[in-house]
Design a protein around this motif. Structure first.
Motif, PDB file in Angstrom:
ATOM      1  N   ILE A 367     -28.875  18.437  -9.445  1.00 17.23           N
ATOM      2  CA  ILE A 367     -27.872  18.359  -8.370  1.00 17.23           C
ATOM      3  C   ILE A 367     -28.532  17.725  -7.142  1.00 17.23           C
ATOM      4  CG2 ILE A 367     -26.457  19.700  -6.745  1.00 17.23           C
ATOM      5  CD1 ILE A 367     -25.211  19.739  -9.463  1.00 17.23           C
ATOM      6  N   SER A 368     -27.938  16.644  -6.640  1.00 23.12           N
ATOM      7  CA  SER A 368     -28.568  15.917  -5.534  1.00 23.12           C
ATOM      8  C   SER A 368     -28.063  16.370  -4.171  1.00 23.12           C
ATOM      9  CB  SER A 368     -28.293  14.424  -5.680  1.00 23.12           C
ATOM     10  OG  SER A 368     -28.537  14.018  -7.007  1.00 23.12           O
ATOM     11  N   ALA A 369     -26.805  16.772  -4.085  1.00 29.94           N
ATOM     12  CA  ALA A 369     -26.271  17.195  -2.789  1.00 29.94           C
ATOM     13  C   ALA A 369     -25.035  18.053  -2.987  1.00 29.94           C
ATOM     14  CB  ALA A 369     -25.922  15.977  -1.942  1.00 29.94           C
ATOM     15  N   PHE A 370     -24.696  18.807  -1.948  1.00 31.91           N
ATOM     16  CA  PHE A 370     -23.564  19.720  -1.984  1.00 31.91           C
ATOM     17  C   PHE A 370     -22.630  19.371  -0.830  1.00 31.91           C
ATOM     18  CE2 PHE A 370     -22.376  24.544  -1.648  1.00 31.91           C
ATOM     19  CZ  PHE A 370     -21.180  24.294  -2.303  1.00 31.91           C
ATOM     20  N   VAL A 371     -21.397  19.012  -1.167  1.00 30.25           N
ATOM     21  CA  VAL A 371     -20.394  18.800  -0.124  1.00 30.25           C
ATOM     22  C   VAL A 371     -19.634  20.112   0.004  1.00 30.25           C
ATOM     23  CG1 VAL A 371     -18.430  17.432   0.650  1.00 30.25           C
ATOM     24  CG2 VAL A 371     -20.186  16.376  -0.790  1.00 30.25           C
ATOM     25  N   THR A 372     -19.798  20.809   1.148  1.00 31.33           N
ATOM     26  CA  THR A 372     -19.290  22.178   1.259  1.00 31.33           C
ATOM     27  C   THR A 372     -18.604  22.437   2.587  1.00 31.33           C
ATOM     28  OG1 THR A 372     -19.998  24.497   1.457  1.00 31.33           O
ATOM     29  CG2 THR A 372     -21.659  22.847   1.907  1.00 31.33           C
ATOM     30  N   HIS A 373     -17.729  23.445   2.596  1.00 31.18           N
ATOM     31  CA  HIS A 373     -17.032  23.851   3.816  1.00 31.18           C
ATOM     32  C   HIS A 373     -17.944  24.636   4.754  1.00 31.18           C
ATOM     33  CE1 HIS A 373     -17.164  27.295   1.261  1.00 31.18           C
ATOM     34  NE2 HIS A 373     -16.530  28.063   2.110  1.00 31.18           N
ATOM     35  N   GLY A 374     -19.098  25.038   4.266  1.00 28.99           N
ATOM     36  CA  GLY A 374     -20.029  25.747   5.140  1.00 28.99           C
ATOM     37  C   GLY A 374     -19.674  27.197   5.383  1.00 28.99           C
ATOM     38  N   GLY A 375     -19.076  27.861   4.392  1.00 33.03           N
ATOM     39  CA  GLY A 375     -18.925  29.313   4.488  1.00 33.03           C
ATOM     40  C   GLY A 375     -20.313  29.926   4.517  1.00 33.03           C
ATOM     41  N   MET A 376     -20.442  31.144   5.039  1.00 35.43           N
ATOM     42  CA  MET A 376     -21.783  31.717   5.173  1.00 35.43           C
ATOM     43  C   MET A 376     -22.478  31.854   3.817  1.00 35.43           C
ATOM     44  SD  MET A 376     -24.119  32.438   7.097  1.00 35.43           S
ATOM     45  CE  MET A 376     -23.990  32.983   8.784  1.00 35.43           C
ATOM     46  N   GLY A 377     -21.724  32.250   2.785  1.00 30.18           N
ATOM     47  CA  GLY A 377     -22.307  32.407   1.455  1.00 30.18           C
ATOM     48  C   GLY A 377     -22.841  31.084   0.924  1.00 30.18           C
ATOM     49  N   SER A 378     -22.017  30.039   1.000  1.00 34.92           N
ATOM     50  CA  SER A 378     -22.421  28.724   0.489  1.00 34.92           C
ATOM     51  C   SER A 378     -23.577  28.151   1.300  1.00 34.92           C
ATOM     52  CB  SER A 378     -21.240  27.755   0.555  1.00 34.92           C
ATOM     53  OG  SER A 378     -20.240  28.164  -0.336  1.00 34.92           O
ATOM     54  N   THR A 379     -23.528  28.357   2.612  1.00 39.44           N
ATOM     55  CA  THR A 379     -24.597  27.859   3.478  1.00 39.44           C
ATOM     56  C   THR A 379     -25.933  28.472   3.073  1.00 39.44           C
ATOM     57  OG1 THR A 379     -22.992  27.768   5.252  1.00 39.44           O
ATOM     58  CG2 THR A 379     -25.276  27.626   5.893  1.00 39.44           C
ATOM     59  N   GLN A 380     -25.909  29.795   2.866  1.00 43.20           N
ATOM     60  CA  GLN A 380     -27.162  30.469   2.530  1.00 43.20           C
ATOM     61  C   GLN A 380     -27.650  30.076   1.138  1.00 43.20           C
ATOM     62  OE1 GLN A 380     -26.154  34.494   3.457  1.00 43.20           O
ATOM     63  NE2 GLN A 380     -26.744  34.279   5.594  1.00 43.20           N
ATOM     64  N   GLU A 381     -26.711  29.884   0.213  1.00 46.01           N
ATOM     65  CA  GLU A 381     -27.124  29.445  -1.125  1.00 46.01           C
ATOM     66  C   GLU A 381     -27.735  28.040  -1.059  1.00 46.01           C
ATOM     67  OE1 GLU A 381     -23.887  29.834  -3.879  1.00 46.01           O
ATOM     68  OE2 GLU A 381     -23.974  32.014  -3.872  1.00 46.01           O
ATOM     69  N   THR A 382     -27.149  27.171  -0.245  1.00 43.52           N
ATOM     70  CA  THR A 382     -27.688  25.822  -0.080  1.00 43.52           C
ATOM     71  C   THR A 382     -29.124  25.890   0.424  1.00 43.52           C
ATOM     72  OG1 THR A 382     -25.469  25.120   0.542  1.00 43.52           O
ATOM     73  CG2 THR A 382     -27.228  23.570   0.982  1.00 43.52           C
ATOM     74  N   ALA A 383     -29.370  26.778   1.390  1.00 45.40           N
ATOM     75  CA  ALA A 383     -30.710  26.902   1.960  1.00 45.40           C
ATOM     76  C   ALA A 383     -31.676  27.522   0.951  1.00 45.40           C
ATOM     77  CB  ALA A 383     -30.652  27.749   3.228  1.00 45.40           C
TER      78      ALA A 383
END
Ligand SMILES: *[C@@H]1O[C@H](CO)[C@@H](O)[C@H](O)[C@H]1NC(C)=O
Length: 532
Positions: A367-383
Motif C-alpha cells: 500500500i503506497s498511500a491512504f486517502v482518508t477523511h482523517g477520523g481519529m481512528g484512521s489517523t492513528q492507524e496511518t501513523a
C-alpha cells in the motif's frame, strides 16, 4: 510438580488484585464506542472485573466491547423517534460548512436533545442504579461527550472517576479537564492549518472554538437541568464533578498531535482503539499483487461514500482514470448498485468494497498511500502503520487531525470542497507518490511509536489500577477550578494596575504643576522685588 505450579499460580494471582470497573459507553457514535469498548476489553485482559453500561442511542452502532459484562438501557421511544428523524435528514456532511453561523442557530439544541432523551431513560431505570451503587465500583470511566454519564457518576459513587475524550480535547473539554486553552497556537477542531503569525487566522481559531462552545453548550445545561429537576438544585455542575476526577484519558498521541499545555492528571492513550494487524487473506493478497502501486480510499463510516454528491463521485472516477498503473481500493457501501457496477466496468484499476481490513491493509508494504477523511481512528492507524496520506477532512475533529498529519509531514490536506476538482486531487496524489519525504517521515514516526517508552496500553492499565487503589489525589487537581473568571485571568490585577497608573499620572501632573507654579511663583516674586 502439579502442586508447585498451582502454588506458583496462586502466589502470582495474589500479586495482581482484580478491580471492579464500570465503563459508561453510550452507544451513539462509532469512534466513541470503539474507544470506550477497547478500554473495557483491555482492562478485562489485564485481569479486572469490567462492566460496560450501555445506554443504546443508535442500535446500528456497535458497542465496541466483546469481553466485558454488559448492562443495556434500551433505546427509548423518544430517542428512537429522534434518531429516525435525523437519519431522514441524511446530513450532507460533504457540503456542510463548519464556519457557517446560520445552522448554529437551531442545530445545537437538536444535537443535544438525543442525549437528553436517552438520559431520561437511564434515570427512569431506578433498579439499575441501585444495582450499580451496590457494586461499589473502584473506578468508573466516562466520556465528556454524552454528558449523562458524567452527571450519573455522582449517583453511582465510584471510588475514582476517570473522565475521557475519544479525541484530542476540544473547546469545553479544556474547562472540564482543567487544561488551559492555548488558542493562539493550538488549532481548534475545525482548523486544519493555522499560521500563528497571522492575526486573521488566530481570530478564526478563536471563532472556531466559540462555534464549538455554541454547539455543545445546550447539551451540558440541559443535562444539568435534568439532574437538578430530579435530585434537587444542589446537584453539582458537570464541571464540578469533572474537577474531582482522578485522571483523564484523551485519545491523543503526543508524537503526532500539536504540542499544547496539559496537566499531569491528563493521560494520553492515543491509538488505544487500534488493533494489532493481521496478515491479509488470499483475496486481498491477490488484489494488492495486481499492480505495483496501491491506494486506499475511505471516508469512514459516518459520512458514507454512498451519499457523495454526483459531482464528487465523477471527480473521483476521473482521478482513478488518470492513474491506470495504480490500483484504487475504495470503501463504497453498495459496490453492486448501478453506480458501482458502471464504475468498475469502466475502470479496471478500481476495486469497490463495502468493507475492508483497513488496519491490515495499511500494514502491508504494497500500500503506497491512504486517502482518508482523517477520523481519529484512521489517523492513528496511518501513523502506527507508517503510511503517507492525503487527508480530506469532512466534519467534527477531522480538520484538526488532518492538519496534524500534514504538520508532521505525512502528506497533504485537501479541502473537501476541492473534491469536485479532479485536478486538485490528482496533483495531491502525484505529489505524495513522487516525493519521498512523506514516506520517510511516516516510516520514522511509525518506528518511534512502536518504541515509545510507555505504550498507551500500559498507561491505561497502570493508571486505572492506581486510581482504583488510591482514589483521586488532591495534588493533581488544579486550583483553577475554584477561581472566578476574573481571578483566573488576573483581571483584578490588571484593573488595579490601570487605576494606579492613571492615579500616578494624575498625581505626577499635579505635583509637577505645583512645583512649576511654586518655582515660577518664586521667580515672579524675585523679579518683582528686583524691579522695586
Ligand atoms: C517534498 O515535500 C517536502 C514537504 O512538503 C518539501 O519540503 C520538499 O520540497 C518536496 N520535495 C520536492 C522534490 O518536491
Amino acid at each position: 510438580m502439579r502442586l508447585i505450579s498451582l502454588l506458583l499460580l496462586s502466589v502470582l494471582a495474589s500479586f495482581s488484585v482484580s478491580h471492579k470497573i464500570l465503563v459508561y459507553n453510550s452507544q451513539y457514535g462509532h469512534s466513541h464506542s470503539n474507544f470506550l469498548g477497547n478500554i473495557a476489553d483491555i482492562l478485562v485482559d489485564a485481569g479486572h472485573d469490567v462492566t460496560s453500561f450501555i445506554p443504546v442511542m443508535d442500535p446500528e452502532v456497535k458497542d465496541g466491547t466483546s469481553k466485558s459484562k454488559k448492562i443495556f438501557v434500551p433505546q427509548s421511544k423518544e430517542t428512537k423517534e429522534f434518531i429516525v428523524a435525523m437519519a431522514e435528514h441524511k446530513a450532507d456532511f460533504f457540503s456542510m460548512n463548519n464556519f457557517d453561523p446560520i445552522p448554529m442557530l437551531f442545530m445545537p439544541k437538536a444535537f443535544a436533545m438525543q442525549f437528553v432523551y436517552q438520559c431520561k431513560a437511564v434515570l427512569e431505570d431506578t433498579d439499575v442504579l441501585k444495582k450499580l451503587q451496590a457494586e461499589k465500583f473502584d473506578v468508573m470511566i466516562v466520556e465528556n461527550f454524552d454528558m449523562c454519564g458524567l452527571a450519573y457518576s455522582h449517583l453511582v459513587k465510584p471510588k475514582s472517576l476517570i473522565t475521557s475524550g475519544a479525541s484530542s480535547p476540544f473547546s469545553y473539554m479544556f474547562e472540564e479537564f482543567g487544561v488551559p486553552t492555548a488558542l493562539s497556537y493550538n488549532p481548534s477542531s475545525y482548523m486544519s492549518t493555522m499560521n500563528v503569525h497571522s492575526m486573521f487566522e488566530r481570530a478564526k481559531n478563536i471563532y472556531a472554538d466559540f462555534m464549538m462552545h455554541v454547539l455543545f453548550h445546550p447539551g451540558r445545561s440541559m443535562i444539568e437541568e435534568l439532574f437538578r429537576e430530579k435530585f434537587g438544585a444542589e446537584y453539582p455542575s458537570l464541571q464540578e464533578i469533572s474537577s474531582h476526577a482522578a485522571y483523564t484519558f484523551v485519545n491523543s498521541e503526543p508524537l503526532i498531535d500539536f504540542a499544547a499545555p496539559t496537566l499531569n492528571r491528563v493521560i494520553p492513550i492515543g491509538g488505544i482503539g487500534a488493533k494489532a494487524p493481521k496478515p491479509l487473506d488470499k483475496y486481498w493478497n491477490e488484489v494488492l499483487s495486481r499492480r505495483s502501486t496501491n491506494i486506499l480510499l475511505s471516508f469512514g463510516s459516518v459520512a458514507k461514500s454512498l451519499y457523495l454528491p454526483e459531482a464528487i463521485r465523477q471527480s473521483i472516477l476521473t482521478t482513478v482514470g488518470s492513474f491506470p498503473d495504480v490500483t484504487f481500493i475504495w470503501k463504497y457501501e453498495e459496490p453492486e448498485n448501478e453506480f458501482g457496477k458502471a464504475a468498475t466496468a469502466a475502470h479496471p484499476n478500481l476495486v469497490l468494497t463495502s468493507w475492508m481490513p483497513q488496519n491490515d491493509l495499511l500494514n502491508d508494504k504494497r500500500i503506497s498511500a491512504f486517502v482518508t477523511h482523517g477520523g481519529m481512528g484512521s489517523t492513528q492507524e496511518t501513523a502506527l502503520r507508517g503510511k503517507p496520506g492525503i487527508f480530506i477532512p469532512i466534519f467534527g475533529d477531522q480538520p484538526r487531525n488532518a492538519g496534524m498529519m500534514q504538520h508532521n509531514g505525512f502528506g497533504k490536506v485537501v479541502d473537501k470542497f476541492d473534491l469536485q476538482k479532479p485536478e486538485v486531487v490528482i496533483a495531491a496524489i502525484k505529489d505524495v507518490l513522487s516525493n519521498d519525504s512523506y514516506r520517510k517521515n511516516a516510516a520514522r514516526v511509525s518506528a518511534m511509536l512502536a518504541k515509545k517508552p510507555f505504550s498507551s496500553k500500559e498507561q491505561l492499565i497502570k493508571t486505572v489500577e492506581f486510581a482504583a487503589e488510591y482514589g483521586p489525589s488532591r495534588a493533581l487537581r488544579p486550583q483553577s477550578y475554584d477561581m472566578t473568571f476574573i481571578e483566573y485571568h488576573n483581571l483584578d490585577i490588571v484593573a488595579a494596575f490601570i487605576v494606579l497608573s492613571i492615579l500616578k499620572v494624575f498625581l505626577l501632573k499635579k505635583f509637577l504643576c505645583c512645583l512649576y507654579s511654586k518655582c515660577c511663583g518664586a521667580k515672579k516674586e524675585e523679579n518683582k522685588s528686583k524691579k522695586e
